[in-house]
Design a protein around this motif. Structure first.
Motif, PDB file in Angstrom:
ATOM      1  N   ILE A 206       0.838  -1.212   0.000  1.00 27.73           N
ATOM      2  CA  ILE A 206       0.000   0.000   0.000  1.00 27.73           C
ATOM      3  C   ILE A 206       0.869   1.256   0.000  1.00 27.73           C
ATOM      4  O   ILE A 206       0.610   2.214  -0.749  1.00 27.73           O
ATOM      5  N   CYS A 207       1.906   1.263   0.824  1.00 28.47           N
ATOM      6  CA  CYS A 207       2.809   2.414   0.884  1.00 28.47           C
ATOM      7  C   CYS A 207       3.529   2.614  -0.448  1.00 28.47           C
ATOM      8  O   CYS A 207       3.693   3.757  -0.912  1.00 28.47           O
ATOM      9  N   ALA A 208       3.958   1.520  -1.062  1.00 25.99           N
ATOM     10  CA  ALA A 208       4.618   1.619  -2.368  1.00 25.99           C
ATOM     11  C   ALA A 208       3.665   2.218  -3.393  1.00 25.99           C
ATOM     12  O   ALA A 208       4.068   3.052  -4.227  1.00 25.99           O
ATOM     13  N   TRP A 209       2.415   1.831  -3.351  1.00 25.70           N
ATOM     14  CA  TRP A 209       1.397   2.387  -4.264  1.00 25.70           C
ATOM     15  C   TRP A 209       1.236   3.883  -4.046  1.00 25.70           C
ATOM     16  O   TRP A 209       1.139   4.654  -4.999  1.00 25.70           O
ATOM     17  N   LYS A 210       1.214   4.301  -2.783  1.00 28.54           N
ATOM     18  CA  LYS A 210       1.042   5.715  -2.474  1.00 28.54           C
ATOM     19  C   LYS A 210       2.263   6.543  -2.881  1.00 28.54           C
ATOM     20  O   LYS A 210       2.140   7.738  -3.169  1.00 28.54           O
TER      21      LYS A 210
ATOM     22  N   LEU B 139       6.829   3.562  -9.860  1.00 31.80           N
ATOM     23  CA  LEU B 139       8.069   2.787  -9.845  1.00 31.80           C
ATOM     24  C   LEU B 139       8.210   2.017  -8.538  1.00 31.80           C
ATOM     25  O   LEU B 139       8.645   0.854  -8.538  1.00 31.80           O
ATOM     26  N   CYS B 140       7.853   2.646  -7.425  1.00 34.75           N
ATOM     27  CA  CYS B 140       7.864   1.944  -6.137  1.00 34.75           C
ATOM     28  C   CYS B 140       6.929   0.739  -6.168  1.00 34.75           C
ATOM     29  O   CYS B 140       7.278  -0.347  -5.696  1.00 34.75           O
ATOM     30  N   LEU B 141       5.759   0.930  -6.737  1.00 34.06           N
ATOM     31  CA  LEU B 141       4.785  -0.162  -6.786  1.00 34.06           C
ATOM     32  C   LEU B 141       5.280  -1.301  -7.666  1.00 34.06           C
ATOM     33  O   LEU B 141       5.126  -2.479  -7.312  1.00 34.06           O
ATOM     34  N   TYR B 142       5.892  -0.996  -8.805  1.00 32.22           N
ATOM     35  CA  TYR B 142       6.400  -2.038  -9.698  1.00 32.22           C
ATOM     36  C   TYR B 142       7.518  -2.847  -9.034  1.00 32.22           C
ATOM     37  O   TYR B 142       7.623  -4.060  -9.241  1.00 32.22           O
ATOM     38  N   LEU B 143       8.364  -2.160  -8.253  1.00 34.41           N
ATOM     39  CA  LEU B 143       9.522  -2.813  -7.656  1.00 34.41           C
ATOM     40  C   LEU B 143       9.211  -3.504  -6.329  1.00 34.41           C
ATOM     41  O   LEU B 143       9.981  -4.354  -5.877  1.00 34.41           O
ATOM     42  N   ALA B 144       8.097  -3.146  -5.695  1.00 32.98           N
ATOM     43  CA  ALA B 144       7.766  -3.708  -4.383  1.00 32.98           C
ATOM     44  C   ALA B 144       7.684  -5.236  -4.388  1.00 32.98           C
ATOM     45  O   ALA B 144       8.230  -5.887  -3.490  1.00 32.98           O
TER      46      ALA B 144
END
Length: 283
Positions: free
Chosen positions: A101-105, A109-114
């Motif tokens: 959820i934090c990566a999405w927020k 790029l954070c969401l893809y790498l999470a």
């Protein structure tokens, strides 16, 4: 319920969050060119806590049988029966959810790498079963922190966070090499692998010294790459002094006798860097 929560937090050694989190904050400050927004600070903090909680809880689950046979670790929460695997697993899944959820927020790029980070945080715990480089695997896991924080601010990668991540990887791997000297005899008996099990204690300590030298070198290079002001370098110099003290103490007490005070000493490295970084960015 509160007692169970405290047991879970103790099981993942939550106090050791001070190891990599200050490096993440240092990277966040540099990427923000000063203080970040409250939103960025909140999501990066929760992401780092979530990732570390997930990684540590998975490590405890993966290693619970190994820990149950090791005299040094058999009193840990899972082997001793204070906690059950499903309880640790519930915390692990919850922490992973917070991390995603934090990566999405924080950005695409954070969401893809999470998920990539999550898979690695799960798999590195198996390394001791196959290779003496397991401590390097841990170093790489903790080294995610500065790069992750930088991506959270900028949604991009750069040289400075790479250098900071390399520093964290070297520094934490060095400590883990020393830490697992205590388990050398047990690893030999059980067919597990570590630097000490493969190359012996003296070589392991020498490698740890070289890694700490590398860690400080990468810190100075990170300051140079972003043209940071002198307080940052003062923090790096203080961190170097802490590492010198650590190895002098290790030479006196021996690797088999390290305890909580040795753990705290290593934590001062990241705190010194954070103070130097904060001072540099606000000066």
């Amino acid at each position: 319920m509160l007692k169970k929560l405290l047991l879970l937090l103790d099981a993942i050694q939550y106090k050791e969050s001070v190891f990599a989190l200050p490096f993440a904050y240092s990277s966040m400050l540099i990427a923000s060119d000063g203080l970040p927004t409250w939103s960025h600070f909140l999501w990066i903090t929760l992401a780092m806590v979530g990732a570390r909680t997930f990684g540590m809880s998975m490590n405890r689950i993966v290693d619970h049988q190994i820990d149950s046979r090791n005299p040094r670790t058999k009193q840990r929460h899972l082997p001793s029966g204070q906690l059950r695997i499903y309880e640790m697993g519930t915390m692990s899944i919850s922490a992973l959810g917070i991390f995603i959820i934090c990566a999405w927020k924080l950005g695409p790029l954070c969401l893809y790498l999470a998920p990539v980070a999550a898979v690695y945080l799960t798999l590195y715990s198996y390394a001791k079963r196959f290779t003496w480089a397991s401590s390097i695997g841990l170093g790489l896991a903790l080294g995610i922190a500065p790069m992750g924080a930088w991506i959270g601010i900028t949604n991009s990668v750069a040289l400075t966070p790479f250098l900071l991540s390399a520093s964290v990887a070297f520094w934490s791997a060095s400590f883990d090499i020393i830490y697992h000297i205590q388990d050398r005899d047990y690893y030999i008996q059980r067919g597990l692998h570590s630097m000490a099990q493969t190359f012996g204690e003296r070589t392991s300590v020498k490698v740890a010294v070289l890694m700490d030298i590398g860690a400080i070198s990468f810190l100075f290079l990170a300051g140079w790459s972003d043209d940071l002001s002198w307080p940052y370098y003062a923090g790096c110099f203080l961190a170097a002094l802490v590492l010198v003290y650590k190895h002098i103490s290790l030479n006196k007490i021996g690797a088999s006798n390290i305890g909580p005070s040795f753990l705290r000493t290593n934590a001062y490295v990241s705190i010194a860097v954070l103070i130097g970084t904060l001072s540099a960015m606000l000066s």
